[in-house]
Design an enzyme around this catalytic site. Structure first.
Site, PDB file in Angstrom:
ATOM      1  N   ASP A 178      -0.754   0.143   5.661  1.00 29.36           N
ATOM      2  CA  ASP A 178      -0.339   1.384   6.338  1.00 29.36           C
ATOM      3  C   ASP A 178       1.155   1.401   6.641  1.00 29.36           C
ATOM      4  O   ASP A 178       1.591   2.023   7.611  1.00 29.36           O
ATOM      5  CB  ASP A 178      -1.131   1.594   7.643  1.00 29.36           C
ATOM      6  CG  ASP A 178      -2.625   1.509   7.436  1.00 29.36           C
ATOM      7  OD1 ASP A 178      -3.136   2.244   6.573  1.00 29.36           O
ATOM      8  OD2 ASP A 178      -3.281   0.707   8.128  1.00 29.36           O
ATOM      9  N   GLY A 223       3.532   2.739   4.771  1.00 29.84           N
ATOM     10  CA  GLY A 223       4.235   3.879   4.197  1.00 29.84           C
ATOM     11  C   GLY A 223       4.577   3.681   2.736  1.00 29.84           C
ATOM     12  O   GLY A 223       5.573   4.223   2.237  1.00 29.84           O
ATOM     13  N   GLY A 229       3.081   4.805   0.073  1.00 29.79           N
ATOM     14  CA  GLY A 229       2.951   6.008  -0.743  1.00 29.79           C
ATOM     15  C   GLY A 229       4.248   6.782  -0.850  1.00 29.79           C
ATOM     16  O   GLY A 229       4.626   7.241  -1.936  1.00 29.79           O
ATOM     17  N   ASN A 269     -10.306   1.941  -0.613  1.00 31.98           N
ATOM     18  CA  ASN A 269     -10.133   1.562   0.788  1.00 31.98           C
ATOM     19  C   ASN A 269      -8.686   1.739   1.220  1.00 31.98           C
ATOM     20  O   ASN A 269      -8.366   1.621   2.399  1.00 31.98           O
ATOM     21  CB  ASN A 269     -10.581   0.117   1.023  1.00 31.98           C
ATOM     22  CG  ASN A 269      -9.942  -0.870   0.052  1.00 31.98           C
ATOM     23  OD1 ASN A 269      -9.423  -0.486  -0.989  1.00 31.98           O
ATOM     24  ND2 ASN A 269      -9.993  -2.143   0.379  1.00 31.98           N
ATOM     25  N   HIS A 273      -2.843   6.351   0.433  1.00 30.16           N
ATOM     26  CA  HIS A 273      -1.394   6.521   0.345  1.00 30.16           C
ATOM     27  C   HIS A 273      -1.044   7.992   0.556  1.00 30.16           C
ATOM     28  O   HIS A 273      -1.542   8.865  -0.148  1.00 30.16           O
ATOM     29  CB  HIS A 273      -0.868   6.025  -1.006  1.00 30.16           C
ATOM     30  CG  HIS A 273      -0.959   4.539  -1.151  1.00 30.16           C
ATOM     31  ND1 HIS A 273      -0.552   3.862  -2.280  1.00 30.16           N
ATOM     32  CD2 HIS A 273      -1.403   3.594  -0.291  1.00 30.16           C
ATOM     33  CE1 HIS A 273      -0.750   2.560  -2.100  1.00 30.16           C
ATOM     34  NE2 HIS A 273      -1.268   2.382  -0.906  1.00 30.16           N
ATOM     35  N   GLN A 291      -2.955  -1.885   0.477  1.00 33.11           N
ATOM     36  CA  GLN A 291      -3.127  -2.699   1.686  1.00 33.11           C
ATOM     37  C   GLN A 291      -1.822  -3.426   2.030  1.00 33.11           C
ATOM     38  O   GLN A 291      -0.757  -2.873   1.829  1.00 33.11           O
ATOM     39  CB  GLN A 291      -4.303  -3.679   1.535  1.00 33.11           C
ATOM     40  CG  GLN A 291      -5.667  -3.035   1.549  1.00 33.11           C
ATOM     41  CD  GLN A 291      -6.204  -2.756   0.171  1.00 33.11           C
ATOM     42  OE1 GLN A 291      -5.952  -3.481  -0.785  1.00 33.11           O
ATOM     43  NE2 GLN A 291      -6.961  -1.693   0.044  1.00 33.11           N
ATOM     44  N   THR A 325      -8.853  -8.285   3.078  1.00 30.69           N
ATOM     45  CA  THR A 325      -9.506  -7.482   2.052  1.00 30.69           C
ATOM     46  C   THR A 325     -10.052  -8.420   0.977  1.00 30.69           C
ATOM     47  O   THR A 325     -10.004  -9.642   1.121  1.00 30.69           O
ATOM     48  CB  THR A 325      -8.533  -6.437   1.472  1.00 30.69           C
ATOM     49  OG1 THR A 325      -9.259  -5.488   0.687  1.00 30.69           O
ATOM     50  CG2 THR A 325      -7.435  -7.069   0.634  1.00 30.69           C
ATOM     51  N   ALA A 367      -5.586   6.907   6.944  1.00 28.33           N
ATOM     52  CA  ALA A 367      -5.704   7.970   5.937  1.00 28.33           C
ATOM     53  C   ALA A 367      -7.054   7.921   5.237  1.00 28.33           C
ATOM     54  O   ALA A 367      -7.540   8.934   4.739  1.00 28.33           O
ATOM     55  CB  ALA A 367      -4.580   7.836   4.905  1.00 28.33           C
ATOM     56  N   THR A 386     -10.025   6.102   6.697  1.00 26.55           N
ATOM     57  CA  THR A 386     -11.146   6.079   7.640  1.00 26.55           C
ATOM     58  C   THR A 386     -10.968   7.013   8.826  1.00 26.55           C
ATOM     59  O   THR A 386     -11.949   7.370   9.472  1.00 26.55           O
ATOM     60  CB  THR A 386     -11.331   4.652   8.189  1.00 26.55           C
ATOM     61  OG1 THR A 386     -10.144   4.279   8.918  1.00 26.55           O
ATOM     62  CG2 THR A 386     -11.563   3.657   7.055  1.00 26.55           C
ATOM     63  N   VAL A 404      13.351   7.947   7.773  1.00 23.68           N
ATOM     64  CA  VAL A 404      13.548   8.529   9.105  1.00 23.68           C
ATOM     65  C   VAL A 404      12.670   9.762   9.320  1.00 23.68           C
ATOM     66  O   VAL A 404      12.914  10.567  10.216  1.00 23.68           O
ATOM     67  CB  VAL A 404      15.035   8.876   9.335  1.00 23.68           C
ATOM     68  CG1 VAL A 404      15.883   7.617   9.371  1.00 23.68           C
ATOM     69  CG2 VAL A 404      15.548   9.840   8.260  1.00 23.68           C
TER      70      VAL A 404
END
Length: 425
Positions: free
Chosen positions: A13, A15, A17, A38, A41, A225, A240, A300, A302, A415
């Site tokens: 998580d 960032g 993507g 699981n 992105h 992940q 994982t 994003a 769950t 930012v």
């Protein structure tokens, strides 16, 4: 030519993507090399948000080849749902630019049932699985009994593999977990009904990569992940089911390690984690709540609220060691605005000793006490900054201290959520 691996340097998580989307403009192809749906992105372009779980984030760039490597476990339903969702938005998702390795393993209904059954049985000792069948699918891969995407071209082989699998899976579901068994014919029919849509996407991913490299094109390898969820090197057993480190980009899509030239670690300006597992810098007070609210820290995939805390330089040093990170993309820096002060964990205290590394024994990380270094906070709005020198001095000092502690340059600073809200140094 410079092929780049993108990996999350914390617990996911971070960032990735957004950074993959941005770097895709400089690449000929984007390749997912591990994990499954699981991962989630998120890309935001001109106010429109797109969340992808399987298809590489570079798909939003019209002229890019997007490939799903053999290291990915693929849920056929989720893949086709993403294809339909993107097509409805006008994105080209034809087989001419989107491909799946014939070697990628398929997530089956019994994988999902087993995942949910096991997590339910763990009661208070849950790992925090998403319940999407990722782990059980990788288990079948290791046991050499899994279905691969290429099997879809042979219905008799599919039926034989499903029949063999359900002999074991239904026994477990029914007798051990007290879950309903699955019907063999229904499972086969459900999968084979999807085959006509899936088969055009199946390809030799390694061949595509080799040809692009021969033509001098750059490849972007997209991890899912985070490093510390790696099955071998993460905070086991709260990990994982795949290798999330940069080296797996080679095995997960069929290229030699010499093809990996640059490793960009995506680092959130604070730390988050979803589900169970050790988290030394977690803040259970107003600071944690502020970070969660300001950073919109909800999964994003769950929708689960993320645990939030201060940046941990010990974790990041381990990430650099494990993955050979060449530079860092620092994300969500704007979330720290208006905090009265900032803290970075620079070491741990453990059993009377001061450690500058993560202890490896299972359960040890839960017992460490973080040693913090305090830095001034900032009140200025930085979301409109477009150059590094535009950032307030306190923000630049925070970044410089991260570079000193970790030993790697911060080459990009995010930012804001938009693609354009990224400073490249």
């Amino acid at each position: 030519m410079a092929n780049t691996v993108i990996i999350g340097a914390q617990w996911g998580d971070e960032g990735k993507g957004k950074i993959v989307d941005m770097l895709s403009a400089q690449s000929r192809a984007i390749v997912r090399f591990q994990g499954g749906n699981n991962a989630g992105h998120t890309i935001k372009v001109q106010g429109e948000e797109t969340i992808l779980h399987l298809i590489p984030s570079g798909i939003l760039h019209a002229d890019k080849m997007c490939l799903i490597g053999n290291g990915v476990v693929l849920d056929p339903h989720v893949f086709l749902e993403e294809v339909d969702h993107l097509a409805a938005k006008g994105v080209d998702v034809s087989a001419a630019r989107l491909g799946i390795s014939k070697k990628a393993h398929l997530i089956m209904p019994y994988h999902k049932s087993l995942d949910k059954a096991r997590e339910a049985k763990r009661a208070s000792h849950k790992i925090g699985t998403t319940g999407r069948g990722i782990g059980p699918c990788y288990e079948d891969k290791a046991a050499r009994v899994g279905l691969r995407a290429g099997d879809l071209a042979n219905p008799d082989l599919v039926r034989a593999k499903v029949a063999h699998a359900l002999q074991e899976k239904n026994t477990l579901l029914r007798d051990l977990y007290k879950f309903d068994p699955l019907d063999e014919a229904a499972v086969c029919q459900e999968l084979l009904a999807l085959a006509p849509r899936l088969l055009p996407y199946l390809t030799e991913v390694e061949d595509h990569i080799q040809k692009i490299q021969a033509q001098g094109g750059d490849i972007l390898f997209e991890g899912a992940q985070g490093i510390h969820l790696d099955i071998d090197h993460g905070t086991y057993p709260f990990v994982t089911s795949s290798n999330t480190v940069s080296g797996n980009a080679s095995a997960g899509c069929g290229v030699g390690p010499s093809a990996l030239h640059r490793v960009v670690g995506i680092v959130k300006a604070y730390t988050t984690r979803v589900g169970s597992g050790p988290f030394p810098t977690e803040q259970l007070d107003d600071t944690g709540s502020y970070l969660r609210t300001q950073g919109h820290e909800f999964g994003a995939t769950t929708g689960r609220p993320r645990r939030c805390g201060w940046l941990d330089a010990v974790v990041l040093r381990e990430s650099v060691r494990l993955c050979g990170m060449t530079d860092i993309a620092l994300t969500k820096l704007d979330v720290l605005q208006n905090l009265p002060g900032l803290r970075i964990c620079v070491a741990y205290e453990y059993e009377g000793h001061k450690l500058d590394y993560m202890p490896q024994e299972e359960g040890a990380l839960e017992k460490v006490t973080p040693v913090y270094e305090d830095l001034p906070g900032f009140e200025e709005d930085i979301t409109g900054c477009t150059r590094f020198d535009d950032l307030p001095e306190t923000v630049r000092a925070y970044i410089a201290r991260i570079e000193e502690l970790v030993g790697v340059k911060v080459s990009m600073v995010s930012v804001g959520a938009e693609r354009r809200q990224t400073i490249v140094r």
